[in-house]
Design a protein around this motif. Sequence first.
Motif, PDB file in Angstrom:
ATOM      1  N   TRP A   1     -11.480 -64.120  15.015  1.00 14.37           N
ATOM      2  CA  TRP A   1     -12.834 -63.943  15.573  1.00 14.37           C
ATOM      3  C   TRP A   1     -13.138 -62.473  15.832  1.00 14.37           C
ATOM      4  CZ3 TRP A   1     -11.786 -68.270  19.694  1.00 14.37           C
ATOM      5  CH2 TRP A   1     -11.773 -69.518  19.042  1.00 14.37           C
ATOM      6  N   LEU A   2     -12.164 -61.759  16.401  1.00 12.06           N
ATOM      7  CA  LEU A   2     -12.382 -60.341  16.690  1.00 12.06           C
ATOM      8  C   LEU A   2     -12.484 -59.520  15.401  1.00 12.06           C
ATOM      9  CD1 LEU A   2      -9.935 -59.820  19.711  1.00 12.06           C
ATOM     10  CD2 LEU A   2     -12.427 -60.003  19.790  1.00 12.06           C
ATOM     11  N   SER A   3     -11.673 -59.869  14.405  1.00 16.70           N
ATOM     12  CA  SER A   3     -11.736 -59.170  13.116  1.00 16.70           C
ATOM     13  C   SER A   3     -13.098 -59.399  12.462  1.00 16.70           C
ATOM     14  CB  SER A   3     -10.627 -59.664  12.182  1.00 16.70           C
ATOM     15  OG  SER A   3      -9.352 -59.373  12.711  1.00 16.70           O
ATOM     16  N   THR A   4     -13.597 -60.632  12.556  1.00 13.56           N
ATOM     17  CA  THR A   4     -14.917 -60.948  12.004  1.00 13.56           C
ATOM     18  C   THR A   4     -16.005 -60.161  12.722  1.00 13.56           C
ATOM     19  OG1 THR A   4     -14.176 -63.200  11.473  1.00 13.56           O
ATOM     20  CG2 THR A   4     -16.545 -62.815  11.514  1.00 13.56           C
ATOM     21  N   ALA A   5     -15.895 -60.086  14.046  1.00  8.84           N
ATOM     22  CA  ALA A   5     -16.884 -59.342  14.837  1.00  8.84           C
ATOM     23  C   ALA A   5     -16.915 -57.883  14.410  1.00  8.84           C
ATOM     24  CB  ALA A   5     -16.545 -59.452  16.330  1.00  8.84           C
TER      25      ALA A   5
ATOM     26  N   HIS B   1     -21.577 -64.106  18.952  1.00  9.20           N
ATOM     27  CA  HIS B   1     -21.065 -65.482  18.908  1.00  9.20           C
ATOM     28  C   HIS B   1     -19.534 -65.486  18.910  1.00  9.20           C
ATOM     29  CE1 HIS B   1     -20.651 -69.697  17.753  1.00  9.20           C
ATOM     30  NE2 HIS B   1     -19.870 -69.302  16.768  1.00  9.20           N
ATOM     31  N   ARG B   2     -18.932 -64.613  18.091  1.00 10.17           N
ATOM     32  CA  ARG B   2     -17.468 -64.549  18.018  1.00 10.17           C
ATOM     33  C   ARG B   2     -16.861 -64.048  19.326  1.00 10.17           C
ATOM     34  NH1 ARG B   2     -16.308 -68.126  14.314  1.00 10.17           N
ATOM     35  NH2 ARG B   2     -17.105 -67.635  12.255  1.00 10.17           N
ATOM     36  N   LEU B   3     -17.460 -63.056  19.915  1.00 12.37           N
ATOM     37  CA  LEU B   3     -16.932 -62.531  21.181  1.00 12.37           C
ATOM     38  C   LEU B   3     -17.073 -63.576  22.289  1.00 12.37           C
ATOM     39  CD1 LEU B   3     -18.349 -58.892  21.035  1.00 12.37           C
ATOM     40  CD2 LEU B   3     -15.956 -59.589  20.782  1.00 12.37           C
ATOM     41  N   ASN B   4     -18.160 -64.323  22.264  1.00  9.23           N
ATOM     42  CA  ASN B   4     -18.340 -65.395  23.248  1.00  9.23           C
ATOM     43  C   ASN B   4     -17.244 -66.443  23.123  1.00  9.23           C
ATOM     44  OD1 ASN B   4     -20.457 -65.334  25.208  1.00  9.23           O
ATOM     45  ND2 ASN B   4     -21.960 -65.318  23.566  1.00  9.23           N
ATOM     46  N   LYS B   5     -16.907 -66.811  21.886  1.00 14.32           N
ATOM     47  CA  LYS B   5     -15.842 -67.793  21.676  1.00 14.32           C
ATOM     48  C   LYS B   5     -14.516 -67.272  22.214  1.00 14.32           C
ATOM     49  CE  LYS B   5     -15.466 -70.509  18.201  1.00 14.32           C
ATOM     50  NZ  LYS B   5     -15.259 -71.109  16.866  1.00 14.32           N
ATOM     51  N   THR B   6     -14.282 -65.976  22.037  1.00 13.34           N
ATOM     52  CA  THR B   6     -13.030 -65.379  22.485  1.00 13.34           C
ATOM     53  C   THR B   6     -12.917 -65.368  23.998  1.00 13.34           C
ATOM     54  OG1 THR B   6     -13.015 -63.945  20.528  1.00 13.34           O
ATOM     55  CG2 THR B   6     -11.584 -63.311  22.357  1.00 13.34           C
TER      56      THR B   6
ATOM     57  N   MET C   1      -4.746 -54.925  21.223  1.00 12.84           N
ATOM     58  CA  MET C   1      -4.012 -55.596  22.299  1.00 12.84           C
ATOM     59  C   MET C   1      -3.541 -56.987  21.894  1.00 12.84           C
ATOM     60  SD  MET C   1      -5.921 -54.613  25.833  1.00 12.84           S
ATOM     61  CE  MET C   1      -7.576 -54.627  25.172  1.00 12.84           C
ATOM     62  N   ASN C   2      -4.331 -57.678  21.063  1.00 14.97           N
ATOM     63  CA  ASN C   2      -3.958 -59.046  20.667  1.00 14.97           C
ATOM     64  C   ASN C   2      -2.752 -59.041  19.736  1.00 14.97           C
ATOM     65  OD1 ASN C   2      -4.702 -61.873  20.949  1.00 14.97           O
ATOM     66  ND2 ASN C   2      -5.187 -61.808  18.773  1.00 14.97           N
ATOM     67  N   LYS C   3      -2.698 -58.082  18.835  1.00 17.03           N
ATOM     68  CA  LYS C   3      -1.541 -57.810  17.966  1.00 17.03           C
ATOM     69  C   LYS C   3      -0.945 -59.064  17.312  1.00 17.03           C
ATOM     70  CE  LYS C   3       0.291 -53.472  19.755  1.00 17.03           C
ATOM     71  NZ  LYS C   3       1.411 -52.817  20.459  1.00 17.03           N
ATOM     72  N   VAL C   4      -1.668 -59.613  16.350  1.00 14.78           N
ATOM     73  CA  VAL C   4      -1.151 -60.744  15.588  1.00 14.78           C
ATOM     74  C   VAL C   4      -0.893 -60.281  14.158  1.00 14.78           C
ATOM     75  CG1 VAL C   4      -1.667 -63.026  14.668  1.00 14.78           C
ATOM     76  CG2 VAL C   4      -2.331 -62.448  16.996  1.00 14.78           C
TER      77      VAL C   4
ATOM     78  N   LYS D   1      -8.147 -72.154  21.779  1.00 18.59           N
ATOM     79  CA  LYS D   1      -7.893 -71.067  20.833  1.00 18.59           C
ATOM     80  C   LYS D   1      -6.448 -70.608  20.889  1.00 18.59           C
ATOM     81  CE  LYS D   1      -9.984 -68.093  24.365  1.00 18.59           C
ATOM     82  NZ  LYS D   1     -10.847 -69.001  25.083  1.00 18.59           N
ATOM     83  N   SER D   2      -5.983 -70.096  19.769  1.00 17.77           N
ATOM     84  CA  SER D   2      -4.658 -69.481  19.685  1.00 17.77           C
ATOM     85  C   SER D   2      -4.853 -67.975  19.482  1.00 17.77           C
ATOM     86  CB  SER D   2      -3.889 -70.056  18.486  1.00 17.77           C
ATOM     87  OG  SER D   2      -4.531 -69.681  17.274  1.00 17.77           O
ATOM     88  N   LYS D   3      -3.758 -67.233  19.505  1.00 11.27           N
ATOM     89  CA  LYS D   3      -3.854 -65.787  19.269  1.00 11.27           C
ATOM     90  C   LYS D   3      -4.347 -65.508  17.848  1.00 11.27           C
ATOM     91  CE  LYS D   3      -1.273 -62.683  21.060  1.00 11.27           C
ATOM     92  NZ  LYS D   3      -0.189 -61.769  21.454  1.00 11.27           N
ATOM     93  N   ASP D   4      -3.987 -66.389  16.906  1.00 11.37           N
ATOM     94  CA  ASP D   4      -4.468 -66.239  15.535  1.00 11.37           C
ATOM     95  C   ASP D   4      -5.976 -66.449  15.461  1.00 11.37           C
ATOM     96  OD1 ASP D   4      -2.093 -65.707  13.919  1.00 11.37           O
ATOM     97  OD2 ASP D   4      -1.427 -67.677  14.560  1.00 11.37           O
ATOM     98  N   ASP D   5      -6.481 -67.454  16.208  1.00 12.09           N
ATOM     99  CA  ASP D   5      -7.925 -67.692  16.254  1.00 12.09           C
ATOM    100  C   ASP D   5      -8.642 -66.459  16.797  1.00 12.09           C
ATOM    101  OD1 ASP D   5      -7.730 -70.329  15.332  1.00 12.09           O
ATOM    102  OD2 ASP D   5      -7.457 -71.115  17.358  1.00 12.09           O
TER     103      ASP D   5
END
Length: 296
Positions: free
Chosen positions: A127-131, A107-112, A169-172, A119-123
């Motif tokens: 999501w990726l951290s949760t995944a 679900h999180r990867l789909n949102k990404t 790669m997202n690096k926030v 979405k923002s880079k923070d979002d």
Amino acid sequence: MSLKLLISLISLSLLLSPAISGHHHTVKKWCGKTPYAQPCEYFLTNNPKYTKPIKHKTDFFKLSVQLALDRALHAQTHTYKLGSMCRNEREKEAWADCLELYEYTIHRLNKTVYPTTKKSKDDIQTWLSTALTNLETCREGFEELGVADHVYPLMSNNVSKLISNTLAMNKVPYHAPSYKKGGFPSWVKPGDRKLLQTASSPASIANVVVAQDGSGNFKTIGQAVAAAAAKGGSARFVIYVKAGVYHENVQIKVKNVMLIGDGIGKTIITGSKSVGGGSTTFQSATVGKFKILLFL
């Protein structure tokens, strides 16, 4: 095989080989910038689905998230097939957790990856951290129950490494939580803040009320959550939980549920499940949630 057909095939291979070689070189270059280059290179060069040219970092990031999603879907299917191999209830419980956690990860990867999701880079980082955390929780479940030696090794895959690559790669950088006027966290939407600020009382905005003394619609939170699931729809469902100690392990798998209590030390939810009692940490959570707002 005719000589003419053989010559045609050789000619075709000669025409394609520079393109293939060029793609492999590009993939190697980009994957070399990630923490786990090997699985990145392997999957992007051994599947014709990923032959789209990679010109910019954004192209590579989107491709990497799509790759992580595809492999997560594959891993979920593979994990499902392993259910019949569970030797006991503990192993079966850890296995069932992993199926649910893969669902949340997907679900999180789909949102990404979904192009129309706002979405923002923070979002994306969240999501990726949760995944990634979901997959770690899957592993921990087997270890906590002492059954990591049989089914779990068969679940071995590269999904965690592929998600780690996308995070790199997202690096926030981490930002401390910010609060807006009224003391609400910044992630609480304006509509929800207004709802809570303008309400004359919790009961006035609640869809249902939970009270142990029988003065509400239900005596348990679990019954109220079941009512939210039965109602369906996408509108916010507000559950007001009156003061009291509720001995429950509440699983909320309905979207847009808001729990409101009477304050710290007044509305208390406490569960009795634990790893020592044969439950995984994931299942022993007092309130397990998919998407809720909790103001107790």
